[in-house]
Motif scaffolding. Structure first.
Motif, PDB file in Angstrom:
ATOM      1  N   PRO A  15       0.271  -4.162  -3.187  1.00 48.53           N
ATOM      2  CA  PRO A  15      -0.062  -2.847  -3.751  1.00 48.53           C
ATOM      3  C   PRO A  15       0.589  -2.670  -5.130  1.00 48.53           C
ATOM      4  O   PRO A  15       1.712  -3.113  -5.352  1.00 48.53           O
ATOM      5  CB  PRO A  15       0.523  -1.876  -2.728  1.00 48.53           C
ATOM      6  CG  PRO A  15       0.583  -2.646  -1.458  1.00 48.53           C
ATOM      7  CD  PRO A  15       0.812  -4.080  -1.830  1.00 48.53           C
ATOM      8  N   LYS A  22       4.267  -1.836  -5.940  1.00 51.03           N
ATOM      9  CA  LYS A  22       5.366  -2.713  -5.497  1.00 51.03           C
ATOM     10  C   LYS A  22       5.442  -3.878  -6.459  1.00 51.03           C
ATOM     11  O   LYS A  22       4.402  -4.418  -6.864  1.00 51.03           O
ATOM     12  CB  LYS A  22       5.038  -3.287  -4.119  1.00 51.03           C
ATOM     13  CG  LYS A  22       5.121  -2.307  -2.990  1.00 51.03           C
ATOM     14  CD  LYS A  22       5.511  -3.068  -1.710  1.00 51.03           C
ATOM     15  CE  LYS A  22       5.898  -2.127  -0.606  1.00 51.03           C
ATOM     16  NZ  LYS A  22       4.783  -1.754   0.242  1.00 51.03           N
ATOM     17  N   SER A  54      -7.340   2.417   3.691  1.00 51.96           N
ATOM     18  CA  SER A  54      -6.138   1.828   3.067  1.00 51.96           C
ATOM     19  C   SER A  54      -6.274   1.826   1.556  1.00 51.96           C
ATOM     20  O   SER A  54      -5.332   2.151   0.836  1.00 51.96           O
ATOM     21  CB  SER A  54      -5.920   0.394   3.548  1.00 51.96           C
ATOM     22  OG  SER A  54      -5.789   0.380   4.940  1.00 51.96           O
ATOM     23  N   ASP A  94      -5.832   5.143   0.113  1.00 53.04           N
ATOM     24  CA  ASP A  94      -4.450   5.591   0.175  1.00 53.04           C
ATOM     25  C   ASP A  94      -3.669   4.920  -0.968  1.00 53.04           C
ATOM     26  O   ASP A  94      -2.903   3.985  -0.751  1.00 53.04           O
ATOM     27  CB  ASP A  94      -3.858   5.231   1.541  1.00 53.04           C
ATOM     28  CG  ASP A  94      -2.449   5.791   1.694  1.00 53.04           C
ATOM     29  OD1 ASP A  94      -2.024   6.617   0.857  1.00 53.04           O
ATOM     30  OD2 ASP A  94      -1.773   5.381   2.653  1.00 53.04           O
ATOM     31  N   ASP A  95      -3.909   5.377  -2.164  1.00 51.00           N
ATOM     32  CA  ASP A  95      -3.203   4.873  -3.356  1.00 51.00           C
ATOM     33  C   ASP A  95      -3.334   3.353  -3.493  1.00 51.00           C
ATOM     34  O   ASP A  95      -2.389   2.666  -3.839  1.00 51.00           O
ATOM     35  CB  ASP A  95      -1.716   5.280  -3.295  1.00 51.00           C
ATOM     36  CG  ASP A  95      -1.030   5.183  -4.664  1.00 51.00           C
ATOM     37  OD1 ASP A  95      -1.726   5.244  -5.690  1.00 51.00           O
ATOM     38  OD2 ASP A  95       0.205   5.032  -4.677  1.00 51.00           O
ATOM     39  N   ASN A 154      -3.788   0.801  -1.316  1.00 46.61           N
ATOM     40  CA  ASN A 154      -2.919  -0.058  -0.505  1.00 46.61           C
ATOM     41  C   ASN A 154      -3.665  -1.341  -0.136  1.00 46.61           C
ATOM     42  O   ASN A 154      -4.228  -1.492   0.953  1.00 46.61           O
ATOM     43  CB  ASN A 154      -2.436   0.676   0.742  1.00 46.61           C
ATOM     44  CG  ASN A 154      -1.312  -0.087   1.425  1.00 46.61           C
ATOM     45  OD1 ASN A 154      -1.207  -1.313   1.258  1.00 46.61           O
ATOM     46  ND2 ASN A 154      -0.483   0.606   2.165  1.00 46.61           N
ATOM     47  N   GLU A 180      -2.552  -3.409   3.100  1.00 51.44           N
ATOM     48  CA  GLU A 180      -3.074  -2.930   4.379  1.00 51.44           C
ATOM     49  C   GLU A 180      -4.567  -3.193   4.504  1.00 51.44           C
ATOM     50  O   GLU A 180      -5.067  -3.502   5.578  1.00 51.44           O
ATOM     51  CB  GLU A 180      -2.813  -1.427   4.511  1.00 51.44           C
ATOM     52  CG  GLU A 180      -1.683  -1.155   5.454  1.00 51.44           C
ATOM     53  CD  GLU A 180      -1.413   0.333   5.615  1.00 51.44           C
ATOM     54  OE1 GLU A 180      -2.380   1.136   5.595  1.00 51.44           O
ATOM     55  OE2 GLU A 180      -0.240   0.668   5.740  1.00 51.44           O
TER      56      GLU A 180
END
Ligand code: AMP
Ligand code: ZN
Length: 466
Positions: free
Chosen positions: A299, A302, A355, A358-359, A361, A364
């Motif tokens: 992601p 990170k 996923s 969700d920003d 991801n 995921e």
């Protein structure tokens, strides 16, 4: 799940939709074309590509502008040293960048805009900032006076209240930044190329190009502004100061920033010398798709530690998915429809989309794909996978690949690309037309040596790989 992003400005995850006409007005900071981009740079550009695809998957249209910084201190220094014009010098790296983007399957933004084509716009903006008392001149250069913009620091959440006065630092080489006031217009040093303008001879500072081109093409308030995390301060903070001083409006609703690609605990960067270019890696036999996959798999918020082993694992992961696709397309399945498996497919596809929404991801999202592939493979082994389940599985794989884009095999390392073949064929056609048959034969021979066989047919030239 509705699409949401972490907004650097608010430090919150917020639901996202564009402000107007279902169209996302997005500006992303592009490359400085003074050298080949490294794969750290491409981590950020790959994030932008995934972002584009996810925005579209949510039904939004895109109006995306990316700049190409084709004038700055390093470019001028290198071009002067090599006795090249700025255009000739930057053309090499701009073309290389576009070629690399092609190999990594990064979509072109709707508008890719070079800074040097917008000097007049920048001069005009600097004059307007001057009229609003936001600037001062010194030694032929023009500086932005930060103390005239009270919101300075709102993006990086730095508190500058104690130390705004007076300091003047040249921050074009932003890694050295001790930034407060910054250059909008830079007077040329001895022997440097310069534009002759009402501000005097010189060239723009780095920050002003982004504000000016963003507002020119996208309007006063953007939906999204994005780039690498190192741009938050001072570059984006300075963009906000300039833009909001010009318009009095919020410059961008959302600010998205990608974390670094790291090597052994340090940022991959030119100055540390710990970098690979895409060319380095492709030359060593790594497929661009594996590099794309690796860069996209973590992601974007990170940091990602780059290793060659990671790249090998990425290649293996792609191979697994390609094998599954092949099996799906070529195995024979018993007739019927397995309801339980159908529900499993639907759930996996839903988890994949949720996923990403969700920003972004991606980790995921990939987990949802691989868990599904594992289950589907064992259902195939046991005969529970039925003919009626093929379409939904293929659709899910298609959904995956509309974002990650790694399933189609690309050019093998060292292999001539389709586009290169087409352009050599076009050259051969032109040679034939000009009755230069020796040259045409030579091109046919060159292609043959690259494993390309030409066939002259009535409807034109057909070609295939040996
Ligand atoms: P530049 O060509 O130096 O202007 O950088 C182009 C983009 O690459 C910017 O958005 C930078 O933030 C980004 N960038 C530079 N180094 C890295 C890195 N190691 N990891 C991720 N992004 C990077
Ligand atoms: Zn920028």
């Amino acid at each position: 799940m509705a699409l949401r992003f972490y907004n650097t400005l608010s430090q919150q995850v917020e639901d996202f939709s564009p402000a107007r006409d279902n169209t996302v007005r997005m500006y992303t900071c592009g490359p400085t074309v003074y050298d080949f981009a490294h794969i750290g740079n491409f981590r950020t550009f790959t994030f932008i590509d995934i972002l584009r695809k996810c925005l579209r998957a949510n039904g939004f249209r895109l109006d995306h502008v990316m700049n190409v910084t084709d004038v700055d201190d390093k470019i001028i220094r290198n071009a002067v040293a090599q006795h090249k014009s700025l255009e000739d010098y930057t053309a090499i790296y701009k073309n290389a960048f576009l070629e690399d983007c092609g190999l990594l399957r990064l979509e072109s933004p709707e508008r890719l805009v070079p800074a040097t084509a917008h000097i007049d716009d920048m001069v005009e903006a600097i004059e307007r900032l001057g009229a609003g008392n936001h600037t001062y001149s010194s030694d032929g250069s023009v500086y932005f006076r930060i103390s005239t913009f009270p919101g300075y620091g709102k993006l990086s959440h730095n508190d500058f209240s104690g130390n705004l006065a007076g300091a003047r630092v040249d921050v074009d080489e932003y890694e050295k930044a001790d930034a407060r006031d910054f250059a909008l217009w830079k007077a040329p040093k001895e022997g440097e190329p310069a534009w002759q303008t009402p501000l005097g001879p010189g060239r723009p500072g780095w920050h002003i190009e982004c504000s000016v081109m963003a507002i020119k093409y996208l309007g006063e308030t953007l939906d999204i502004h994005a780039g690498g995390i190192d741009l938050v301060f001072p570059h984006h903070e300075n963009e906000i100061a300039q833009s909001e001083s010009l318009t009095g409006k919020p410059f961008s609703r959302f600010w998205l920033h990608a974390e670094f690609l790291m090597v052994e605990g340090q940022k991959m960067s030119k100055s540390l010398g710990n970098y690979y270019t895409l060319r380095d890696l492709v030359g060593r036999g790594y497929a661009p798709e594996a590099i794309r996959y690796l860069l996209a798999s973590v992601p974007y918020r990170k940091s990602l530690n780059f290793t060659l082993d990671g790249l090998k694992s990425a290649a293996i992961a792609i191979e697994r998915l390609r094998n599954f696709k092949l099996r799906l397309e070529t195995d024979r399945y018993q007739p019927g429809h397995n309801e339980q498996l159908a529900a499993r497919t639907a759930a996996a596809s839903q988890a994949f989309g949720d996923s990403l929404n969700d920003d972004l991801n991606t980790a995921e999202a990939l987990a949802a794909v691989f868990e599904y592939v594992r289950d589907a493979n064992s259902a195939m082994d046991s005969g529970e996978f039925r003919a009626g389940n093929v379409a939904a599985a293929a659709e899910f794989l298609g959904r995956f690949d509309s974002i990650f884009q790694v399933l189609e095999p690309g050019v093998q390392a060292g292999q001539i690309s389709d586009a290169q073949v087409e352009s050599l064929i076009a050259e051969r056609n032109a040679a034939k037309k000009a009755r230069n048959f020796a040259r045409a034969d030579q091109l046919r021979e060159e292609l043959l040596q690259q494993g390309i066989i030409l066939e002259d047919t009535k409807s034109g030239v057909r070609w295939k790989r040996k």
